[in-house]
Scaffold this motif. Structure first.
Motif, short mmCIF file in Angstrom:
data_model
loop_
_atom_site.label_atom_id
_atom_site.label_comp_id
_atom_site.label_asym_id
_atom_site.label_seq_id
_atom_site.Cartn_x
_atom_site.Cartn_y
_atom_site.Cartn_z
N HIS A 68 0.74 -1.45 0.04
CA HIS A 68 -0.34 0.16 0.11
C HIS A 68 0.96 1.31 0.07
N PRO A 69 0.47 2.47 -0.51
CA PRO A 69 1.38 3.16 -0.98
C PRO A 69 1.85 4.17 0.30
N LEU A 70 0.56 3.92 1.38
CA LEU A 70 1.02 4.42 3.25
C LEU A 70 2.03 4.01 3.92
N VAL A 71 1.91 2.70 3.10
CA VAL A 71 3.42 2.08 4.10
C VAL A 71 4.46 2.30 4.09
N PRO A 72 5.47 3.02 2.53
CA PRO A 72 6.96 3.41 2.81
C PRO A 72 6.79 4.86 3.28
N LEU A 73 5.54 5.88 3.23
CA LEU A 73 4.89 7.06 3.48
C LEU A 73 5.10 7.22 5.17
N LEU A 74 4.93 6.26 6.04
CA LEU A 74 4.85 6.08 6.81
C LEU A 74 6.38 5.83 7.39
N MET A 75 7.19 4.80 7.15
CA MET A 75 8.10 3.98 7.37
C MET A 75 9.08 5.61 7.25
N LEU A 76 8.81 5.96 6.13
CA LEU A 76 9.71 7.18 5.90
C LEU A 76 9.50 8.52 7.37
N ALA A 77 8.22 8.72 6.92
CA ALA A 77 7.76 10.20 8.41
C ALA A 77 8.57 9.91 10.20
N LEU A 78 7.96 8.58 10.27
CA LEU A 78 8.17 7.85 11.34
C LEU A 78 9.58 7.46 11.54
N ALA A 88 12.23 4.07 2.00
CA ALA A 88 12.82 4.68 0.64
C ALA A 88 13.36 3.18 -1.01
N VAL A 89 13.03 2.22 -0.10
CA VAL A 89 13.76 1.25 -0.84
C VAL A 89 12.20 0.92 -1.45
N LEU A 90 11.08 0.75 -0.49
CA LEU A 90 9.33 0.48 -1.29
C LEU A 90 9.39 1.84 -1.56
N LEU A 91 9.59 3.13 -1.68
CA LEU A 91 8.73 4.25 -1.85
C LEU A 91 9.47 4.00 -3.33
N CYS A 92 11.33 3.76 -3.83
CA CYS A 92 11.13 3.37 -5.13
C CYS A 92 10.91 2.44 -6.26
N THR A 93 10.40 1.30 -5.25
CA THR A 93 10.01 -0.15 -6.19
C THR A 93 8.60 0.55 -6.67
N SER A 94 8.05 1.90 -5.92
CA SER A 94 6.30 1.59 -6.22
C SER A 94 5.93 2.00 -7.23
N GLN A 100 8.93 12.35 -8.82
CA GLN A 100 8.53 12.17 -7.93
C GLN A 100 9.02 11.26 -6.93
N LYS A 101 9.51 10.06 -7.54
CA LYS A 101 10.35 9.20 -6.23
C LYS A 101 11.74 9.36 -5.40
N THR A 102 11.97 9.90 -7.30
CA THR A 102 13.89 11.02 -6.69
C THR A 102 13.70 11.68 -5.87
N ALA A 122 14.43 11.17 2.97
CA ALA A 122 15.87 10.38 3.56
C ALA A 122 17.03 10.41 3.44
N VAL A 123 17.40 10.66 2.18
CA VAL A 123 18.58 11.69 2.18
C VAL A 123 19.35 13.18 2.79
N LEU A 124 18.26 13.69 3.08
CA LEU A 124 18.57 15.35 3.50
C LEU A 124 18.58 14.96 5.17
N PRO A 125 17.73 14.32 5.57
CA PRO A 125 17.78 14.14 7.16
C PRO A 125 19.34 13.26 7.83
#
Length: 198
Positions: free
Chosen positions: A94-104, A129-135, A142-144, A151-154
């Motif tokens: 689900h698209p929410l999974v990578p976003l929650l992982m990155l945000a949390l 980041a991996v889940l976002l890139c493979t989605s 948008q993925k980049t 992920a990279v900036l923080p």
């Protein structure tokens, strides 16, 4: 490929012909991604000839073969007999999974600064980041952007902060910087959720 007044249209038409066995929605997604890439490249490098931009993308037959191969590995069926197409599967995560992982990942590190907190925070960030890139829910641009901002900036800011003064800094200034970074990550995750493909 024949030369014509509109080489981009001819190129996209060739890709569409070669990818005719892809489901219609996946084929349109592929063409939209290619058109966006061409447009972005042309705006970033206006002096580059369109033929060179198209050559960099590759042969339409190769692009179509790659898309067909990816569709097969995702379980997207080819058109069934009679011309009707089997429904396309949009991805297993689900698209929410990578976003929650990155945000949390950042709050996890902030709340649990001692090990294993940072370890889990980094793990969340990498897997997200991996889940976002493979989605299939976002374009390459948008993925980049999402990976760079969430992920990279923080990671760069935290590493720079920890290495600049010989160790993790504390105090009001660090708290404000962390909250600012958290707001940026949350904003990027919200933007990715808003622009996702359903």
């Amino acid at each position: 490929m024949k030369t014509s007044a509109d080489p981009v249209r001819d190129y996209l038409a060739a890709v569409e012909r070669e990818a005719a066995t892809l489901p219609a929605d996946r084929r349109q997604e592929l063409l939209a991604d290619l058109a966006e890439h061409i447009e972005v490249t042309r705006s970033e490098r206006p002096d580059t000839a369109i033929g060179e931009v198209l050559a960099e993308l590759g042969d339409p037959r190769t692009i179509a073969a790659t898309a067909l191969s990816e569709a097969g590995s995702r379980g997207i069926a080819a058109p069934a007999a009679g011309g009707t197409e089997a429904p396309a599967r949009r991805g297993k995560v689900h698209p929410l999974v990578p976003l929650l992982m990155l945000a949390l990942s950042l709050p996890f590190i902030m709340v649990f600064p001692e090990l294993p907190g940072p370890l889990f925070g980094v793990l969340f960030r990498v897997v997200g980041a991996v889940l976002l890139c493979t989605s299939v829910h976002w374009t390459a641009v948008q993925k980049t952007t999402g990976v760079l901002v969430t992920a990279v900036l923080p990671s760069v800011v935290i590493a720079t902060s920890n290495l600049s003064d010989g160790g993790p800094a504390t105090g009001t200034q660090t708290l404000l910087a962390n909250l600012g970074m958290l707001a940026l990550v949350a904003g990027a995750a919200a933007w990715l959720w808003r622009v996702r493909r359903v």
